[in-house]
Design an enzyme around this catalytic site. Structure first.
Site, PDB file in Angstrom:
ATOM      1  N   GLY A 127      38.285  49.104  43.456  1.00 18.73           N
ATOM      2  CA  GLY A 127      38.013  49.006  42.018  1.00 18.73           C
ATOM      3  C   GLY A 127      38.794  47.913  41.297  1.00 18.73           C
ATOM      4  O   GLY A 127      38.808  47.866  40.059  1.00 18.73           O
ATOM      5  N   LYS A 128      39.397  47.002  42.046  1.00 18.49           N
ATOM      6  CA  LYS A 128      40.206  45.943  41.431  1.00 18.49           C
ATOM      7  C   LYS A 128      39.402  45.099  40.445  1.00 18.49           C
ATOM      8  O   LYS A 128      39.808  44.917  39.293  1.00 18.49           O
ATOM      9  CB  LYS A 128      40.785  45.005  42.515  1.00 18.49           C
ATOM     10  N   SER A 129      38.270  44.573  40.894  1.00 18.72           N
ATOM     11  CA  SER A 129      37.466  43.672  40.045  1.00 18.72           C
ATOM     12  C   SER A 129      36.905  44.414  38.850  1.00 18.72           C
ATOM     13  O   SER A 129      36.989  43.926  37.713  1.00 18.72           O
ATOM     14  CB  SER A 129      36.294  43.091  40.832  1.00 18.72           C
ATOM     15  N   GLY A 144      36.725  47.392  47.555  1.00 23.15           N
ATOM     16  CA  GLY A 144      35.954  48.513  47.025  1.00 23.15           C
ATOM     17  C   GLY A 144      36.776  49.552  46.291  1.00 23.15           C
ATOM     18  O   GLY A 144      36.238  50.561  45.818  1.00 23.15           O
ATOM     19  N   LEU A 181      42.514  48.170  48.457  1.00 23.85           N
ATOM     20  CA  LEU A 181      41.472  47.921  49.463  1.00 23.85           C
ATOM     21  C   LEU A 181      40.215  47.320  48.838  1.00 23.85           C
ATOM     22  O   LEU A 181      39.999  47.451  47.619  1.00 23.85           O
ATOM     23  CB  LEU A 181      41.099  49.241  50.140  1.00 23.85           C
ATOM     24  N   SER A 240      45.524  41.358  48.437  1.00 27.34           N
ATOM     25  CA  SER A 240      46.962  41.084  48.648  1.00 27.34           C
ATOM     26  C   SER A 240      47.592  42.192  49.495  1.00 27.34           C
ATOM     27  O   SER A 240      48.415  42.966  48.989  1.00 27.34           O
ATOM     28  CB  SER A 240      47.695  40.884  47.319  1.00 27.34           C
TER      29      SER A 240
HETATM   30  N1  LIG Z   1      37.902  40.258  56.631  1.00 26.69           N
HETATM   31  C1  LIG Z   1      37.899  40.589  55.335  1.00 26.69           C
HETATM   32  N2  LIG Z   1      38.828  41.448  54.863  1.00 26.69           N
HETATM   33  C2  LIG Z   1      38.826  41.772  53.550  1.00 26.69           C
HETATM   34  N3  LIG Z   1      37.936  41.287  52.637  1.00 26.69           N
HETATM   35  C3  LIG Z   1      36.986  40.424  53.069  1.00 26.69           C
HETATM   36  C4  LIG Z   1      36.928  40.050  54.443  1.00 26.69           C
HETATM   37  N4  LIG Z   1      35.879  39.182  54.569  1.00 26.69           N
HETATM   38  C5  LIG Z   1      35.318  39.029  53.377  1.00 26.69           C
HETATM   39  N5  LIG Z   1      35.986  39.769  52.446  1.00 26.69           N
HETATM   40  C6  LIG Z   1      35.676  39.717  51.018  1.00 26.69           C
HETATM   41  O1  LIG Z   1      36.733  38.984  50.422  1.00 26.69           O
HETATM   42  C7  LIG Z   1      37.349  39.700  49.375  1.00 26.69           C
HETATM   43  C8  LIG Z   1      38.865  39.759  49.551  1.00 26.69           C
HETATM   44  O2  LIG Z   1      39.442  38.527  49.254  1.00 26.69           O
HETATM   45  P1  LIG Z   1      40.943  38.461  48.791  1.00 26.69           P
HETATM   46  O3  LIG Z   1      41.213  37.035  48.458  1.00 26.69           O
HETATM   47  O4  LIG Z   1      41.187  39.449  47.736  1.00 26.69           O
HETATM   48  O5  LIG Z   1      41.721  38.895  50.116  1.00 26.69           O
HETATM   49  S1  LIG Z   1      43.273  38.746  50.463  1.00 26.69           S
HETATM   50  O6  LIG Z   1      44.050  39.118  49.272  1.00 26.69           O
HETATM   51  O7  LIG Z   1      43.533  37.358  50.844  1.00 26.69           O
HETATM   52  O8  LIG Z   1      43.512  39.659  51.597  1.00 26.69           O
HETATM   53  C9  LIG Z   1      36.834  41.113  49.428  1.00 26.69           C
HETATM   54  O9  LIG Z   1      36.548  41.398  48.072  1.00 26.69           O
HETATM   55  P2  LIG Z   1      36.921  42.774  47.356  1.00 26.69           P
HETATM   56  O10 LIG Z   1      35.921  43.733  47.917  1.00 26.69           O
HETATM   57  O11 LIG Z   1      36.696  42.480  45.910  1.00 26.69           O
HETATM   58  O12 LIG Z   1      38.329  43.155  47.654  1.00 26.69           O
HETATM   59  C10 LIG Z   1      35.598  41.035  50.310  1.00 26.69           C
HETATM   60  O13 LIG Z   1      34.449  40.971  49.501  1.00 26.69           O
HETATM   61  N1  LIG Z   2      37.932  54.432  38.096  1.00 26.91           N
HETATM   62  C1  LIG Z   2      37.304  53.395  38.635  1.00 26.91           C
HETATM   63  N2  LIG Z   2      37.789  52.153  38.473  1.00 26.91           N
HETATM   64  C2  LIG Z   2      37.166  51.078  39.043  1.00 26.91           C
HETATM   65  N3  LIG Z   2      36.024  51.163  39.777  1.00 26.91           N
HETATM   66  C3  LIG Z   2      35.500  52.392  39.959  1.00 26.91           C
HETATM   67  C4  LIG Z   2      36.106  53.550  39.401  1.00 26.91           C
HETATM   68  N4  LIG Z   2      35.366  54.636  39.742  1.00 26.91           N
HETATM   69  C5  LIG Z   2      34.330  54.168  40.462  1.00 26.91           C
HETATM   70  N5  LIG Z   2      34.394  52.824  40.601  1.00 26.91           N
HETATM   71  C6  LIG Z   2      33.397  51.996  41.325  1.00 26.91           C
HETATM   72  O1  LIG Z   2      33.990  51.494  42.515  1.00 26.91           O
HETATM   73  C7  LIG Z   2      33.456  50.213  42.832  1.00 26.91           C
HETATM   74  C8  LIG Z   2      34.600  49.236  42.957  1.00 26.91           C
HETATM   75  O2  LIG Z   2      34.127  47.977  43.325  1.00 26.91           O
HETATM   76  P1  LIG Z   2      34.935  46.649  43.018  1.00 26.91           P
HETATM   77  O3  LIG Z   2      35.405  46.650  41.611  1.00 26.91           O
HETATM   78  O4  LIG Z   2      34.099  45.506  43.476  1.00 26.91           O
HETATM   79  O5  LIG Z   2      36.217  46.852  43.984  1.00 26.91           O
HETATM   80  P2  LIG Z   2      37.191  45.736  44.577  1.00 26.91           P
HETATM   81  O6  LIG Z   2      37.257  44.597  43.592  1.00 26.91           O
HETATM   82  O7  LIG Z   2      38.508  46.438  44.730  1.00 26.91           O
HETATM   83  O8  LIG Z   2      36.597  45.329  45.888  1.00 26.91           O
HETATM   84  C9  LIG Z   2      32.484  49.840  41.710  1.00 26.91           C
HETATM   85  O9  LIG Z   2      31.182  50.161  42.122  1.00 26.91           O
HETATM   86  C10 LIG Z   2      32.928  50.765  40.556  1.00 26.91           C
HETATM   87  O10 LIG Z   2      31.886  51.093  39.671  1.00 26.91           O
END
Ligand SMILES: Nc1ncnc2c1ncn2[C@@H]1O[C@H](COP(=O)(O)OS(=O)(=O)O)[C@@H](OP(=O)(O)O)[C@H]1O
Ligand SMILES: Nc1ncnc2c1ncn2[C@@H]1O[C@H](COP(=O)(O)OP(=O)(O)O)[C@@H](O)[C@H]1O
Length: 197
Positions: free
Chosen positions: A37-39, A35, A33, A106
């Site tokens: 923690g992927k990045s 948030g 999902l 994904s």
């Molecule tokens: N509608 C919607 N749903 C999900 N996410 C959204 C959306 N709009 C913008 N974002 C931002 O785009 C990031 C996800 O892009 P991805 O390329 O990983 O998405 S996907 O794999 O094609 O589903 C995602 O980043 P991460 O938080 O790093 O996952 C969001 O910041």
């Molecule tokens: N074990 C962990 N691994 C990765 N992120 C973590 C962990 N515990 C807490 N976090 C926090 O969760 C958040 C994840 O954000 P982000 O890496 O941007 O997620 P995503 O790329 O999935 O959207 C960051 O603020 C990070 O510091």
């Protein structure tokens, strides 16, 4: 459309390149999902691999959508194309002898399985970044969940668009429990255990 195209073989093989680099090449496919923690984790593992002398590179959803995949949105169709392209780019990285870490939601199992099929056995490592929606929403790193709840973002993963949990990932990292360093250690330990680094 590929009717008049002929594949031109490379004189240097993937194995040659791996030997030159001193390690195997593979993809660490982080899925989870927004948030979860992927990045954060992909970048931490990348940093540790760099320190170990491993040639690695992170492909991140937000970043790639600014360039290569600019113009793609979040409809099911666009997400499928997004993941398809990243799968192909990842294959090029692996063919070039490098380690690639991808950080894309994904969300669909079928799309991830299509990417897996591009690789030889053992090259595609699916890493499920496990984190309950409530925790991701509480983190709300970019304030997007709030907007999604308010209806300001449509088709938001976990709220108004599906996320299909991996059924047989190579690795599950529970980021709701451990610190980033601990999660990264789990990934590095896995790679060592598999003889990949
Ligand atoms: N509608 C919607 N749903 C999900 N996410 C959204 C959306 N709009 C913008 N974002 C931002 O785009 C990031 C996800 O892009 P991805 O390329 O990983 O998405 S996907 O794999 O094609 O589903 C995602 O980043 P991460 O938080 O790093 O996952 C969001 O910041
Ligand atoms: N074990 C962990 N691994 C990765 N992120 C973590 C962990 N515990 C807490 N976090 C926090 O969760 C958040 C994840 O954000 P982000 O890496 O941007 O997620 P995503 O790329 O999935 O959207 C960051 O603020 C990070 O510091």
């Amino acid at each position: 459309m590929t009717e008049h195209l002929v594949w031109h073989p490379s004189l240097v093989t993937k194995t040659d390149r791996q030997l030159l680099n001193g390690h195997k090449s593979f993809v660490l496919w982080f899925t989870g999902l927004s948030g979860s923690g992927k990045s954060t984790l992909a970048n931490e593992v990348d940093r540790q691999l760099y320190k170990l002398g491993v040639k690695s590179y992170v492909l991140d959803g937000d970043n790639i959508r600014h360039g290569l995949n600019k113009g793609l949105g979040f409809s099911q169709e666009d997400r499928i194309e997004n993941i398809r392209r990243i799968g192909e780019v990842s294959r090029l990285f692996v063919d070039s002898g490098q380690v690639v870490l991808t950080a894309f939601i994904s969300p669909l199992r079928e799309d991830r399985e299509q990417v897996r099929k591009l690789f030889e056995p053992g090259e595609f490592i699916e890493v499920f970044i496990k984190c309950p929606l409530e925790v991701c929403e509480q983190r709300d790193v970019k304030g997007l969940y709030l907007k999604a709840r308010r209806g300001e973002i449509r088709e938001f993963t976990g709220i108004s668009s599906p996320y299909e949990i991996p059924l047989k990932p190579e690795l599950i990292i529970d980021t709701a429990l451990g610190e980033v360093a601990e999660s990264a250690r789990q990934v590095i330990d896995y790679l060592r255990g598999e003889g990949l680094i």
